[in-house]
Design a protein around this motif. Structure first.
Motif, PDB file in Angstrom:
ATOM      1  N   GLU A 112       0.675  -1.122   0.044  1.00 48.65           N
ATOM      2  CA  GLU A 112       0.172  -0.078  -0.015  1.00 48.65           C
ATOM      3  C   GLU A 112       0.980   1.050   0.101  1.00 48.65           C
ATOM      4  OE1 GLU A 112      -2.601  -0.461   3.117  1.00 48.65           O
ATOM      5  OE2 GLU A 112      -3.910  -2.189   2.244  1.00 48.65           O
ATOM      6  N   GLU A 113       1.905   1.228   0.830  1.00 48.00           N
ATOM      7  CA  GLU A 113       2.780   2.504   0.779  1.00 48.00           C
ATOM      8  C   GLU A 113       3.405   2.380  -0.515  1.00 48.00           C
ATOM      9  OE1 GLU A 113       5.920   1.487   3.695  1.00 48.00           O
ATOM     10  OE2 GLU A 113       4.321   1.890   5.229  1.00 48.00           O
ATOM     11  N   ARG A 114       3.747   1.556  -1.366  1.00 44.87           N
ATOM     12  CA  ARG A 114       4.436   1.732  -2.729  1.00 44.87           C
ATOM     13  C   ARG A 114       3.424   2.080  -3.704  1.00 44.87           C
ATOM     14  NH1 ARG A 114       9.001  -0.856  -4.827  1.00 44.87           N
ATOM     15  NH2 ARG A 114       9.474  -0.595  -2.472  1.00 44.87           N
ATOM     16  N   VAL A 115       2.031   1.767  -3.594  1.00 45.55           N
ATOM     17  CA  VAL A 115       1.004   1.937  -4.466  1.00 45.55           C
ATOM     18  C   VAL A 115       0.801   3.700  -4.275  1.00 45.55           C
ATOM     19  CG1 VAL A 115      -1.543   2.068  -4.743  1.00 45.55           C
ATOM     20  CG2 VAL A 115      -0.428  -0.019  -4.640  1.00 45.55           C
ATOM     21  N   VAL A 116       0.799   4.278  -2.922  1.00 45.36           N
ATOM     22  CA  VAL A 116       0.649   5.313  -2.680  1.00 45.36           C
ATOM     23  C   VAL A 116       1.898   6.461  -3.239  1.00 45.36           C
ATOM     24  CG1 VAL A 116       0.666   7.214  -0.861  1.00 45.36           C
ATOM     25  CG2 VAL A 116      -0.640   5.333  -0.709  1.00 45.36           C
ATOM     26  N   ALA A 117       3.011   5.727  -3.252  1.00 48.12           N
ATOM     27  CA  ALA A 117       3.993   6.486  -3.683  1.00 48.12           C
ATOM     28  C   ALA A 117       3.883   6.678  -5.323  1.00 48.12           C
ATOM     29  CB  ALA A 117       5.457   5.867  -3.459  1.00 48.12           C
ATOM     30  N   LEU A 118       3.419   5.452  -5.873  1.00 51.44           N
ATOM     31  CA  LEU A 118       3.366   5.481  -7.385  1.00 51.44           C
ATOM     32  C   LEU A 118       2.348   6.541  -7.790  1.00 51.44           C
ATOM     33  CD1 LEU A 118       3.990   1.656  -8.100  1.00 51.44           C
ATOM     34  CD2 LEU A 118       5.394   3.527  -8.857  1.00 51.44           C
ATOM     35  N   LEU A 119       1.233   6.322  -7.001  1.00 48.27           N
ATOM     36  CA  LEU A 119       0.136   7.415  -7.356  1.00 48.27           C
ATOM     37  C   LEU A 119       0.607   8.804  -7.383  1.00 48.27           C
ATOM     38  CD1 LEU A 119      -3.004   7.761  -8.024  1.00 48.27           C
ATOM     39  CD2 LEU A 119      -3.269   7.493  -5.549  1.00 48.27           C
ATOM     40  N   ARG A 120       1.170   9.056  -6.284  1.00 44.61           N
ATOM     41  CA  ARG A 120       1.780  10.414  -6.143  1.00 44.61           C
ATOM     42  C   ARG A 120       2.535  10.893  -7.426  1.00 44.61           C
ATOM     43  NH1 ARG A 120       4.610  10.914  -0.285  1.00 44.61           N
ATOM     44  NH2 ARG A 120       2.520  10.369  -0.021  1.00 44.61           N
ATOM     45  N   GLU A 121       3.461   9.857  -7.847  1.00 48.87           N
ATOM     46  CA  GLU A 121       4.580  10.327  -8.731  1.00 48.87           C
ATOM     47  C   GLU A 121       3.819  10.104  -9.844  1.00 48.87           C
ATOM     48  OE1 GLU A 121       7.570   7.070  -8.774  1.00 48.87           O
ATOM     49  OE2 GLU A 121       7.877   7.716  -6.702  1.00 48.87           O
ATOM     50  N   GLN A 122       2.914   9.420 -10.446  1.00 48.55           N
ATOM     51  CA  GLN A 122       2.500   9.171 -11.666  1.00 48.55           C
ATOM     52  C   GLN A 122       1.234  10.087 -11.963  1.00 48.55           C
ATOM     53  OE1 GLN A 122       2.310   4.955 -12.550  1.00 48.55           O
ATOM     54  NE2 GLN A 122       4.419   4.744 -12.372  1.00 48.55           N
ATOM     55  N   ASN A 123       0.437  10.183 -10.819  1.00 52.43           N
ATOM     56  CA  ASN A 123      -0.901  11.033 -11.051  1.00 52.43           C
ATOM     57  C   ASN A 123      -1.097  11.979  -9.545  1.00 52.43           C
ATOM     58  OD1 ASN A 123      -3.311  11.996 -11.590  1.00 52.43           O
ATOM     59  ND2 ASN A 123      -4.001   9.966 -12.528  1.00 52.43           N
ATOM     60  N   ALA A 124      -0.191  13.082  -9.737  1.00 55.48           N
ATOM     61  CA  ALA A 124      -0.369  14.094  -8.666  1.00 55.48           C
ATOM     62  C   ALA A 124      -1.601  14.696  -8.442  1.00 55.48           C
ATOM     63  CB  ALA A 124       0.982  15.128  -8.598  1.00 55.48           C
ATOM     64  N   ASP A 125      -2.213  15.093  -9.492  1.00 55.26           N
ATOM     65  CA  ASP A 125      -3.740  15.631  -9.264  1.00 55.26           C
ATOM     66  C   ASP A 125      -4.622  14.743  -8.375  1.00 55.26           C
ATOM     67  OD1 ASP A 125      -2.564  18.002 -10.483  1.00 55.26           O
ATOM     68  OD2 ASP A 125      -3.539  17.462 -12.426  1.00 55.26           O
ATOM     69  N   LEU A 126      -4.710  13.371  -9.231  1.00 55.37           N
ATOM     70  CA  LEU A 126      -5.491  12.434  -8.473  1.00 55.37           C
ATOM     71  C   LEU A 126      -5.300  12.019  -6.925  1.00 55.37           C
ATOM     72  CD1 LEU A 126      -7.918  10.554  -8.807  1.00 55.37           C
ATOM     73  CD2 LEU A 126      -6.361   8.813  -9.786  1.00 55.37           C
ATOM     74  N   TYR A 127      -3.895  12.024  -6.846  1.00 59.12           N
ATOM     75  CA  TYR A 127      -3.495  11.954  -5.456  1.00 59.12           C
ATOM     76  C   TYR A 127      -3.853  12.974  -4.483  1.00 59.12           C
ATOM     77  CZ  TYR A 127      -0.461  11.728  -1.290  1.00 59.12           C
ATOM     78  OH  TYR A 127      -0.219  11.868   0.109  1.00 59.12           O
ATOM     79  N   LYS A 128      -3.812  14.034  -4.898  1.00 61.61           N
ATOM     80  CA  LYS A 128      -4.087  15.265  -4.120  1.00 61.61           C
ATOM     81  C   LYS A 128      -5.893  15.451  -3.489  1.00 61.61           C
ATOM     82  CE  LYS A 128      -0.560  18.376  -5.527  1.00 61.61           C
ATOM     83  NZ  LYS A 128       0.025  19.605  -6.196  1.00 61.61           N
ATOM     84  N   LYS A 129      -6.387  14.911  -4.838  1.00 63.51           N
ATOM     85  CA  LYS A 129      -7.821  14.813  -4.670  1.00 63.51           C
ATOM     86  C   LYS A 129      -8.439  13.604  -3.785  1.00 63.51           C
ATOM     87  CE  LYS A 129     -12.072  13.980  -7.553  1.00 63.51           C
ATOM     88  NZ  LYS A 129     -12.677  13.767  -8.946  1.00 63.51           N
ATOM     89  N   LEU A 130      -7.634  12.471  -3.962  1.00 58.88           N
ATOM     90  CA  LEU A 130      -7.982  11.464  -3.240  1.00 58.88           C
ATOM     91  C   LEU A 130      -7.642  11.635  -1.743  1.00 58.88           C
ATOM     92  CD1 LEU A 130      -7.161   8.312  -5.399  1.00 58.88           C
ATOM     93  CD2 LEU A 130      -9.377   9.190  -4.634  1.00 58.88           C
TER      94      LEU A 130
END
Length: 106
Positions: free
Chosen positions: A39-57
């Protein structure tokens, strides 16, 4: 009278059950730790690859956590309030039937 062989066998069975339970608990802890790492890795990848979606989520998650905290606080305050006071505040008369109507209003 207790049979010494059966008593010894019961002790062996109990010892094996204890070892098995300890092994199962260890495996469950390892699986939970692995899931946290994933889960930590998924969050890191999400943050790197789709910063806007990460911020929204992340914003939605913060809001959901705040809502849950507020609900727990409200429930805690209600549990401290004497029930007779709450009951008296919500009790009313039903004019059609002349009966007292009360209940928990949420």
């Amino acid at each position: 009278m207790t049979n010494p062989t059966m008593s010894s066998l019961d002790e062996l069975i109990e010892a094996e059950r204890k070892r098995a339970a300890e092994k199962i608990a260890k495996l469950k802890r390892a699986a939970a730790a692995e899931q946290r790492r994933i889960e930590e890795r998924v969050v890191a990848l999400l943050r790197e690859q789709n910063a806007d979606l990460y911020k929204k989520l992340a914003s939605r998650a913060r809001g959901a956590l705040a809502d849950e905290k507020a609900k727990r606080s409200t429930r805690a305050k209600k549990s401290v309030t004497p029930t007779s006071t709450v009951h008296d505040q919500h009790a009313s008369r039903d004019d059609d039937h002349g009966e007292e109507v009360s209940g928990s209003w949420q």
